[in-house]
Design a protein around this motif. Structure first.
Motif, PDB file in Angstrom:
ATOM      1  N   MET A 182       0.829  -1.195   0.000  1.00 22.12           N
ATOM      2  CA  MET A 182       0.000   0.000   0.000  1.00 22.12           C
ATOM      3  C   MET A 182       0.875   1.261   0.000  1.00 22.12           C
ATOM      4  N   ALA A 183       1.964   1.223   0.731  1.00 25.29           N
ATOM      5  CA  ALA A 183       2.859   2.372   0.795  1.00 25.29           C
ATOM      6  C   ALA A 183       3.468   2.659  -0.575  1.00 25.29           C
ATOM      7  N   ALA A 216       3.010   6.043  -2.730  1.00 19.69           N
ATOM      8  CA  ALA A 216       4.193   6.759  -3.204  1.00 19.69           C
ATOM      9  C   ALA A 216       4.107   6.992  -4.714  1.00 19.69           C
ATOM     10  N   SER A 217       3.650   5.981  -5.434  1.00 20.19           N
ATOM     11  CA  SER A 217       3.536   6.144  -6.883  1.00 20.19           C
ATOM     12  C   SER A 217       2.450   7.158  -7.234  1.00 20.19           C
ATOM     13  N   ARG A 258       0.992  12.579  -9.141  1.00 19.18           N
ATOM     14  CA  ARG A 258       0.367  13.885  -8.883  1.00 19.18           C
ATOM     15  C   ARG A 258       1.384  15.010  -8.984  1.00 19.18           C
ATOM     16  N   ASP A 259       2.582  14.786  -8.461  1.00 17.14           N
ATOM     17  CA  ASP A 259       3.643  15.794  -8.562  1.00 17.14           C
ATOM     18  C   ASP A 259       3.997  16.062 -10.021  1.00 17.14           C
ATOM     19  N   ASN A 260       4.101  15.007 -10.804  1.00 23.12           N
ATOM     20  CA  ASN A 260       4.408  15.165 -12.236  1.00 23.12           C
ATOM     21  C   ASN A 260       3.308  15.932 -12.953  1.00 23.12           C
ATOM     22  N   TYR A 261       2.070  15.610 -12.647  1.00 24.51           N
ATOM     23  CA  TYR A 261       0.939  16.303 -13.263  1.00 24.51           C
ATOM     24  C   TYR A 261       0.963  17.784 -12.892  1.00 24.51           C
ATOM     25  N   SER A 262       1.193  18.064 -11.634  1.00 23.98           N
ATOM     26  CA  SER A 262       1.249  19.446 -11.169  1.00 23.98           C
ATOM     27  C   SER A 262       2.364  20.214 -11.871  1.00 23.98           C
ATOM     28  N   HIS A 263       3.511  19.595 -11.996  1.00 22.74           N
ATOM     29  CA  HIS A 263       4.637  20.224 -12.685  1.00 22.74           C
ATOM     30  C   HIS A 263       4.287  20.504 -14.137  1.00 22.74           C
ATOM     31  N   ASP A 264       3.700  19.537 -14.808  1.00 19.48           N
ATOM     32  CA  ASP A 264       3.329  19.705 -16.215  1.00 19.48           C
ATOM     33  C   ASP A 264       2.324  20.836 -16.393  1.00 19.48           C
ATOM     34  N   GLU A 265       1.356  20.933 -15.495  1.00 16.71           N
ATOM     35  CA  GLU A 265       0.359  21.996 -15.573  1.00 16.71           C
ATOM     36  C   GLU A 265       1.009  23.368 -15.368  1.00 16.71           C
ATOM     37  N   THR A 266       1.949  23.447 -14.458  1.00 16.61           N
ATOM     38  CA  THR A 266       2.659  24.707 -14.220  1.00 16.61           C
ATOM     39  C   THR A 266       3.431  25.128 -15.458  1.00 16.61           C
TER      40      THR A 266
END
Length: 61
Positions: free
Chosen positions: A1-2, A6-7, A12-20
């Motif tokens: 589960m961990a 983590a994945s 989500r971090d990658n998506y956020s970066h791409d949107e920025t």
């Protein structure tokens, strides 16, 4: 589960970066368009309508 959580965080971090990056690219393009429209004599109101930039942003160009 961990590992799954983590994945998800990485995704989500990658998506956020791409949107920025997309938003910054869009803003740069809008600024370039605004500069060209100013040079052609368009009004600030027209430029704001076309680019979505604020009148203050356009005046500062």
């Amino acid at each position: 589960m961990a590992a799954y959580e983590a994945s998800l965080k990485i995704a989500r971090d990658n998506y956020s970066h791409d949107e920025t990056v997309r938003k910054e690219s869009r803003r740069e393009r809008d600024l370039e368009i605004a500069i060209k429209l100013i040079a052609k004599g368009h009004s600030i109101e027209e430029i704001a309508e076309i680019t979505g930039l604020s009148k203050e942003e356009i005046e500062n160009l």
